[in-house]
Design a protein around this motif. Structure first.
Motif, PDB file in Angstrom:
ATOM      1  N   GLU A   1      66.465 -42.977  -0.789  1.00 42.08           N
ATOM      2  CA  GLU A   1      65.271 -42.145  -0.934  1.00 42.08           C
ATOM      3  C   GLU A   1      65.525 -40.910  -1.796  1.00 42.08           C
ATOM      4  OE1 GLU A   1      66.742 -41.428   3.412  1.00 42.08           O
ATOM      5  OE2 GLU A   1      66.692 -43.055   1.934  1.00 42.08           O
ATOM      6  N   LEU A   2      66.808 -40.607  -2.062  1.00 44.60           N
ATOM      7  CA  LEU A   2      67.142 -39.475  -2.935  1.00 44.60           C
ATOM      8  C   LEU A   2      67.104 -39.866  -4.415  1.00 44.60           C
ATOM      9  CD1 LEU A   2      70.115 -37.885  -0.946  1.00 44.60           C
ATOM     10  CD2 LEU A   2      67.685 -37.284  -0.871  1.00 44.60           C
ATOM     11  N   GLU A   3      67.006 -41.159  -4.688  1.00 37.24           N
ATOM     12  CA  GLU A   3      66.940 -41.612  -6.077  1.00 37.24           C
ATOM     13  C   GLU A   3      65.555 -41.414  -6.682  1.00 37.24           C
ATOM     14  OE1 GLU A   3      70.310 -45.160  -5.814  1.00 37.24           O
ATOM     15  OE2 GLU A   3      68.191 -45.685  -5.981  1.00 37.24           O
ATOM     16  N   ALA A   4      64.521 -41.632  -5.888  1.00 39.93           N
ATOM     17  CA  ALA A   4      63.150 -41.594  -6.414  1.00 39.93           C
ATOM     18  C   ALA A   4      62.783 -40.250  -7.047  1.00 39.93           C
ATOM     19  CB  ALA A   4      62.153 -41.962  -5.318  1.00 39.93           C
ATOM     20  N   PRO A   5      63.086 -39.101  -6.422  1.00 42.61           N
ATOM     21  CA  PRO A   5      62.720 -37.830  -7.060  1.00 42.61           C
ATOM     22  C   PRO A   5      63.346 -37.637  -8.436  1.00 42.61           C
ATOM     23  CG  PRO A   5      63.254 -37.483  -4.748  1.00 42.61           C
ATOM     24  CD  PRO A   5      63.641 -38.889  -5.071  1.00 42.61           C
ATOM     25  N   VAL A   6      64.559 -38.144  -8.629  1.00 40.23           N
ATOM     26  CA  VAL A   6      65.207 -38.035  -9.936  1.00 40.23           C
ATOM     27  C   VAL A   6      64.456 -38.887 -10.958  1.00 40.23           C
ATOM     28  CG1 VAL A   6      67.356 -38.325 -11.213  1.00 40.23           C
ATOM     29  CG2 VAL A   6      67.426 -37.669  -8.800  1.00 40.23           C
ATOM     30  N   ALA A   7      64.136 -40.119 -10.580  1.00 43.75           N
ATOM     31  CA  ALA A   7      63.395 -41.008 -11.475  1.00 43.75           C
ATOM     32  C   ALA A   7      62.014 -40.446 -11.788  1.00 43.75           C
ATOM     33  CB  ALA A   7      63.274 -42.399 -10.838  1.00 43.75           C
ATOM     34  N   ILE A   8      61.363 -39.874 -10.788  1.00 45.89           N
ATOM     35  CA  ILE A   8      60.025 -39.291 -10.986  1.00 45.89           C
ATOM     36  C   ILE A   8      60.099 -38.137 -11.978  1.00 45.89           C
ATOM     37  CG2 ILE A   8      58.192 -37.960  -9.859  1.00 45.89           C
ATOM     38  CD1 ILE A   8      58.744 -39.725  -7.343  1.00 45.89           C
ATOM     39  N   ALA A   9      61.110 -37.270 -11.825  1.00 47.03           N
ATOM     40  CA  ALA A   9      61.250 -36.125 -12.733  1.00 47.03           C
ATOM     41  C   ALA A   9      61.449 -36.589 -14.177  1.00 47.03           C
ATOM     42  CB  ALA A   9      62.424 -35.252 -12.285  1.00 47.03           C
TER      43      ALA A   9
ATOM     44  N   LEU B   1      68.515 -32.724 -15.903  1.00 47.69           N
ATOM     45  CA  LEU B   1      67.902 -33.968 -16.373  1.00 47.69           C
ATOM     46  C   LEU B   1      67.373 -33.818 -17.795  1.00 47.69           C
ATOM     47  CD1 LEU B   1      65.916 -35.118 -13.197  1.00 47.69           C
ATOM     48  CD2 LEU B   1      68.222 -35.739 -13.889  1.00 47.69           C
ATOM     49  N   TYR B   2      66.691 -32.725 -18.074  1.00 43.32           N
ATOM     50  CA  TYR B   2      66.065 -32.564 -19.381  1.00 43.32           C
ATOM     51  C   TYR B   2      67.092 -32.303 -20.479  1.00 43.32           C
ATOM     52  CZ  TYR B   2      61.821 -32.055 -16.538  1.00 43.32           C
ATOM     53  OH  TYR B   2      60.802 -32.253 -15.648  1.00 43.32           O
ATOM     54  N   SER B   3      68.063 -31.437 -20.202  1.00 42.69           N
ATOM     55  CA  SER B   3      69.072 -31.153 -21.221  1.00 42.69           C
ATOM     56  C   SER B   3      69.939 -32.385 -21.479  1.00 42.69           C
ATOM     57  CB  SER B   3      69.934 -29.955 -20.812  1.00 42.69           C
ATOM     58  OG  SER B   3      70.617 -30.201 -19.595  1.00 42.69           O
ATOM     59  N   SER B   4      70.223 -33.153 -20.432  1.00 40.64           N
ATOM     60  CA  SER B   4      71.009 -34.385 -20.601  1.00 40.64           C
ATOM     61  C   SER B   4      70.279 -35.375 -21.488  1.00 40.64           C
ATOM     62  CB  SER B   4      71.280 -35.028 -19.239  1.00 40.64           C
ATOM     63  OG  SER B   4      71.958 -34.142 -18.389  1.00 40.64           O
ATOM     64  N   THR B   5      68.975 -35.454 -21.316  1.00 41.71           N
ATOM     65  CA  THR B   5      68.154 -36.338 -22.147  1.00 41.71           C
ATOM     66  C   THR B   5      68.149 -35.870 -23.597  1.00 41.71           C
ATOM     67  OG1 THR B   5      66.701 -37.007 -20.336  1.00 41.71           O
ATOM     68  CG2 THR B   5      65.804 -37.140 -22.554  1.00 41.71           C
ATOM     69  N   ASP B   6      67.818 -34.598 -23.800  1.00 40.49           N
ATOM     70  CA  ASP B   6      67.603 -34.080 -25.149  1.00 40.49           C
ATOM     71  C   ASP B   6      68.881 -34.038 -25.977  1.00 40.49           C
ATOM     72  OD1 ASP B   6      64.969 -33.680 -24.393  1.00 40.49           O
ATOM     73  OD2 ASP B   6      65.305 -31.609 -23.795  1.00 40.49           O
ATOM     74  N   VAL B   7      69.954 -33.537 -25.373  1.00 47.62           N
ATOM     75  CA  VAL B   7      71.217 -33.405 -26.095  1.00 47.62           C
ATOM     76  C   VAL B   7      71.999 -34.720 -26.058  1.00 47.62           C
ATOM     77  CG1 VAL B   7      73.403 -32.155 -26.214  1.00 47.62           C
ATOM     78  CG2 VAL B   7      71.310 -30.929 -25.623  1.00 47.62           C
ATOM     79  N   GLY B   8      71.971 -35.391 -24.900  1.00 41.80           N
ATOM     80  CA  GLY B   8      72.695 -36.646 -24.770  1.00 41.80           C
ATOM     81  C   GLY B   8      72.239 -37.695 -25.764  1.00 41.80           C
ATOM     82  N   ALA B   9      70.932 -37.753 -26.029  1.00 46.29           N
ATOM     83  CA  ALA B   9      70.405 -38.737 -26.972  1.00 46.29           C
ATOM     84  C   ALA B   9      70.991 -38.542 -28.363  1.00 46.29           C
ATOM     85  CB  ALA B   9      68.878 -38.638 -27.025  1.00 46.29           C
TER      86      ALA B   9
ATOM     87  N   GLY C   1      75.804 -37.046  -6.924  1.00 49.72           N
ATOM     88  CA  GLY C   1      75.690 -35.642  -7.268  1.00 49.72           C
ATOM     89  C   GLY C   1      75.306 -35.388  -8.706  1.00 49.72           C
ATOM     90  N   GLU C   2      75.835 -34.302  -9.236  1.00 45.38           N
ATOM     91  CA  GLU C   2      75.556 -33.879 -10.607  1.00 45.38           C
ATOM     92  C   GLU C   2      75.951 -34.954 -11.611  1.00 45.38           C
ATOM     93  OE1 GLU C   2      76.708 -29.807 -12.839  1.00 45.38           O
ATOM     94  OE2 GLU C   2      78.413 -31.071 -12.318  1.00 45.38           O
ATOM     95  N   ASP C   3      77.118 -35.552 -11.422  1.00 48.86           N
ATOM     96  CA  ASP C   3      77.592 -36.566 -12.369  1.00 48.86           C
ATOM     97  C   ASP C   3      76.613 -37.738 -12.462  1.00 48.86           C
ATOM     98  OD1 ASP C   3      79.768 -34.933 -12.522  1.00 48.86           O
ATOM     99  OD2 ASP C   3      81.220 -36.368 -11.771  1.00 48.86           O
ATOM    100  N   GLY C   4      76.180 -38.241 -11.310  1.00 48.74           N
ATOM    101  CA  GLY C   4      75.285 -39.387 -11.295  1.00 48.74           C
ATOM    102  C   GLY C   4      73.943 -39.085 -11.925  1.00 48.74           C
ATOM    103  N   ARG C   5      73.421 -37.900 -11.676  1.00 50.64           N
ATOM    104  CA  ARG C   5      72.117 -37.517 -12.227  1.00 50.64           C
ATOM    105  C   ARG C   5      72.177 -37.343 -13.740  1.00 50.64           C
ATOM    106  NH1 ARG C   5      72.301 -36.572  -7.125  1.00 50.64           N
ATOM    107  NH2 ARG C   5      70.413 -36.400  -5.845  1.00 50.64           N
ATOM    108  N   ILE C   6      73.228 -36.680 -14.207  1.00 51.99           N
ATOM    109  CA  ILE C   6      73.346 -36.439 -15.644  1.00 51.99           C
ATOM    110  C   ILE C   6      73.640 -37.736 -16.389  1.00 51.99           C
ATOM    111  CG2 ILE C   6      74.786 -35.317 -17.393  1.00 51.99           C
ATOM    112  CD1 ILE C   6      74.920 -32.877 -15.536  1.00 51.99           C
ATOM    113  N   LYS C   7      74.537 -38.537 -15.853  1.00 53.14           N
ATOM    114  CA  LYS C   7      74.862 -39.812 -16.489  1.00 53.14           C
ATOM    115  C   LYS C   7      73.617 -40.704 -16.582  1.00 53.14           C
ATOM    116  CE  LYS C   7      78.652 -43.185 -16.227  1.00 53.14           C
ATOM    117  NZ  LYS C   7      79.747 -43.685 -15.380  1.00 53.14           N
ATOM    118  N   SER C   8      72.832 -40.725 -15.507  1.00 49.64           N
ATOM    119  CA  SER C   8      71.613 -41.536 -15.505  1.00 49.64           C
ATOM    120  C   SER C   8      70.607 -41.034 -16.533  1.00 49.64           C
ATOM    121  CB  SER C   8      70.970 -41.522 -14.116  1.00 49.64           C
ATOM    122  OG  SER C   8      71.774 -42.200 -13.179  1.00 49.64           O
TER     123      SER C   8
END
Length: 668
Positions: free
Chosen positions: A288-296, A521-529, A256-263
């Motif tokens: 098959e639900l992992e690929a769309p997250v990686a693609i994004a 995904l984007y906010s986790s990347t930008d702020v998480g970094a 869910g949300e936790d896995g996507r944000i953590k990744s």
């Protein structure tokens, strides 16, 4: 003789630039007919969850994964039997018109790896258990004994390298944080440096045999450890004249949300610095639900190199004492025991566009109103500030919720208790005659600081000041990181709230069903970094495309993933594979339903012993498949109960948590 972590070089740069986007150029490696690295696109992959001996089931799941966007598919081969069955799987896929390169996942079994390398396009080995051992023994080695162990491993590893050379098979050397061998753990410690050396030993063996068809990974369930390990790996490879492609992933990320944000915190942080040639997002969901997250995540960088550096100054030096290989929180002034210093990062929510006639509007902010009692109850994820711009509420606010108003509106308020001004710019603040005696938040940007450094130095003497850092740059993370570098270089210790806004015009895509996911995904990347590097005393996320509830939840999960602020139970859950001994999705939800109120407790849910104690190093408790219908329970890395009946295992896990004094009853 034990080696110190300092024996691994910590100087130099792990990427082309810390301030401008530039993709790190790696060696090109062919995985079948699809090349990886160099100037090729970031490749997408995932792993099957079926029993490898179920040929048709594995083929059909692989097809779903390819149709979802996977360019490579990994399949477990725990023994020679499964390795040989890869031929049947590959033939059936080809017969159905799918020529996707296949990767065999190997643990413990060199003979299975050698068989698989003759069949598939790539094999993945874990240097922690391929020819080494993991028994959680604390061993001591002399230099001579250590070299003797390396020689033993070299002899066991060489046949696989020779097969790969003969058949043109690629290899991933995949280190996992929790499955470092006893030898590495004893010599280098449970550290990113130990992870790097574990892989480097095998890389050096490959190079000594003139084999270079390698991909490297440094996975951990803790994004902070994962990011530090990849950075140190690249820096170490640079020193030894290597540039192998990088496979990025946060292992056991959950669902869910936790896995996507953590990744995205882990993977996105590295992508922002130009690192990464292939992505696997590990979710406890159908593969098959992992690929769309990686693609994004990958799509965001397709055209990043073509963007103009509008206003970004790359000349700011890296602060003395800053290390990208270890976490150190930036030293800031603690204001009124609320912001900065030792306080946890604060969360701000914009409710300025909401109707302030009904106190129920605060539910999204984590304040639940009871009309019967006429009072608010705080949820675990309750924001610290709400921004109301120029709106005044028609009801009494909770006493522990601070309100932000535009400066002109704040001036007119008579009773200013818990109410603080937001200044639109630093020069407005500088010229203001009346200011708050407790907290003054001022919106600033990196451009402001670059243009007027002396003014900022003077402002920083004000101990009521909090910077709200904004950016309008395409590579916003690097722009904001430069701001922090400049503060460090000038000795300014003013607390900083990181603010990021996302609109459908820029980063959040138009499709309704993608808005929440892309925002996360984007906010986790930008702020998480930034948070992973110790920067930021709070976060303020904005998007008109998503709900206030999503913004708040995302903010708190980012803080939890970066280990900056713990607000709920954390689940370290493997994504399942053919070795899994129970339904991971169903079991994870069952455990979550009874333990989700245990704030700060980390529970690992692992499908088998391979992904059990060896890959749950960050957990407080473990629930691990031991055999059909049997579970082994762990306290940290210690086995507490073996072969517990699956029907009773959760109750017994709760009993262990209770014995440790970490159990609280769930409120109804």
């Amino acid at each position: 003789m034990n080696a110190s972590i300092s024996s691994i070089p910590l100087k130099g740069l792990y990427c082309n630039s810390l301030t401008d986007y530039s993709r790190y150029l790696t060696r090109e490696v062919f995985i079948g007919h699809i090349p990886m690295g160099a100037n090729n696109p970031i490749r997408i992959q995932s792993m099957t969850t079926t029993d490898t001996m179920d040929t048709i089931g594995t083929v059909e799941q692989t097809i779903r994964m390819v149709d979802a966007g996977c360019e490579y598919v990994r399949i477990t081969a725990p023994s020679i039997k499964e390795a040989l069955n890869l031929t049947q799987i590959k033939n059936e896929l080809r017969a159905r018109g799918y020529d996707v390169p296949l990767i065999a996942d190997i643990h413990f079994t060199p003979n299975a790896a050698e068989a698989a390398a003759r069949i598939v396009e790539k094999v993945r080995i874990n240097p922690g258990n391929y020819a080494d051992k993991k028994r959680f023994d604390q061993l001591e080695y002399t230099s001579f004994e250590y070299e003797a162990e390396l020689e033993r491993i070299y002899k066991k590893f060489t046949p696989l390298v020779q097969v790969c050379k003969e058949y043109g098979t690629a290899m991933r050397i995949g280190t996992n944080h929790g499955s470092l061998s006893d030898r590495i753990m004893s010599y280098y410690g449970d550290t990113p440096g130990g992870m790097v050396e574990s892989a480097m030993e095998f890389i050096r063996m490959c190079e000594s045999l003139n084999y270079f068809n390698l991909v490297i990974s440094m996975k951990a369930s803790n994004p902070q450890v994962m990011v530090q390990a990849y950075r140190l790996l690249v820096e170490t490879m640079n020193k030894e004249g290597m540039n192998y492609p990088l496979h990025l992933g946060v292992t056991e990320a959950g669902d869910g949300e936790d896995g996507r944000i953590k990744s995205s915190v882990g993977i996105g942080t590295l992508l922002e610095d130009g690192l990464g040639d292939t992505i696997r997002v590990s979710l406890t969901e159908d593969p098959e639900l992992e690929a769309p997250v990686a693609i994004a995540l990958a799509e965001r960088y397709k055209h990043r190199t073509q963007l103009v550096k509008d206003g970004v100054n790359s000349s700011i030096p890296v602060p003395i004492g800053f290390s990208p290989y270890q976490y150190t929180k930036r030293t800031t002034t603690e204001l009124n025991t609320f912001v900065g210093g030792h306080q946890v990062p604060r969360v701000i929510l914009d409710l300025s566009k909401s109707s302030l006639m009904d106190p129920q509007i605060l539910a999204a902010a984590g304040y639940l109103y009871s009309p019967l009692l006429d009072k608010f109850n705080m949820a675990e994820q309750s924001v610290d500030f709400i921004y109301l711009a120029d709106q005044l509420p028609s009801f009494n606010m909770p006493g522990n919720l601070k309100q932000l108003y535009d400066y002109s509106t704040w001036l007119k308020i008579v009773d200013k208790k818990n109410m603080h001004p937001l200044f639109a710019s630093w020069n407005v603040y500088q010229s203001a005659q009346i200011k708050d005696q407790y907290l003054n938040l001022v919106q600033v940007s990196n451009k402001d600081l670059l243009q007027y450094p002396n003014a900022f130095k003077i402002l920083s003497a004000d101990k009521t000041l909090v910077f709200v850092l904004t950016t309008d740059q395409s590579h916003g993370m690097a722009d904001q990181r430069q701001f922090f570098f400049a503060l460090e270089n000038t000795g300014i210790q003013t607390p900083v709230i990181i603010k990021r806004s996302y609109t459908s015009k820029s980063d959040v895509l138009e499709q309704q069903d993608k808005r929440d996911s892309d925002f996360q995904l984007y906010s986790s990347t930008d702020v998480g970094a930034l948070l992973l590097d110790g920067f930021g005393d709070g976060i303020w996320l904005n998007s008109a495309a998503v709900s206030a509830k999503t913004i708040v939840s995302t903010s708190f999960v980012i803080l939890q993933a970066t280990r900056c602020r713990i607000s709920k139970t954390e689940y370290i859950s493997c994504p399942s594979c053919g070795r899994t001994l129970f339904d991971l999705q169903e079991t994870t939800q069952m455990i979550r339903s009874r333990t989700s109120h245990l704030k700060g407790v980390k529970i690992a849910i692992m499908g088998c012993i391979v992904n059990g104690p060896g890959e749950m190093a960050d957990a407080d408790y473990g629930y691990v498949g031991m055999g059909p219908g049997k579970i082994t329970l762990y306290r940290g890395k210690e086995v507490v109960k073996k072969s517990v009946n699956k029907d009773n295992a959760l109750d017994e896990l709760i009993d262990i948590i209770r014995e440790d004094g970490n159990w609280i009853e769930m409120e109804v």
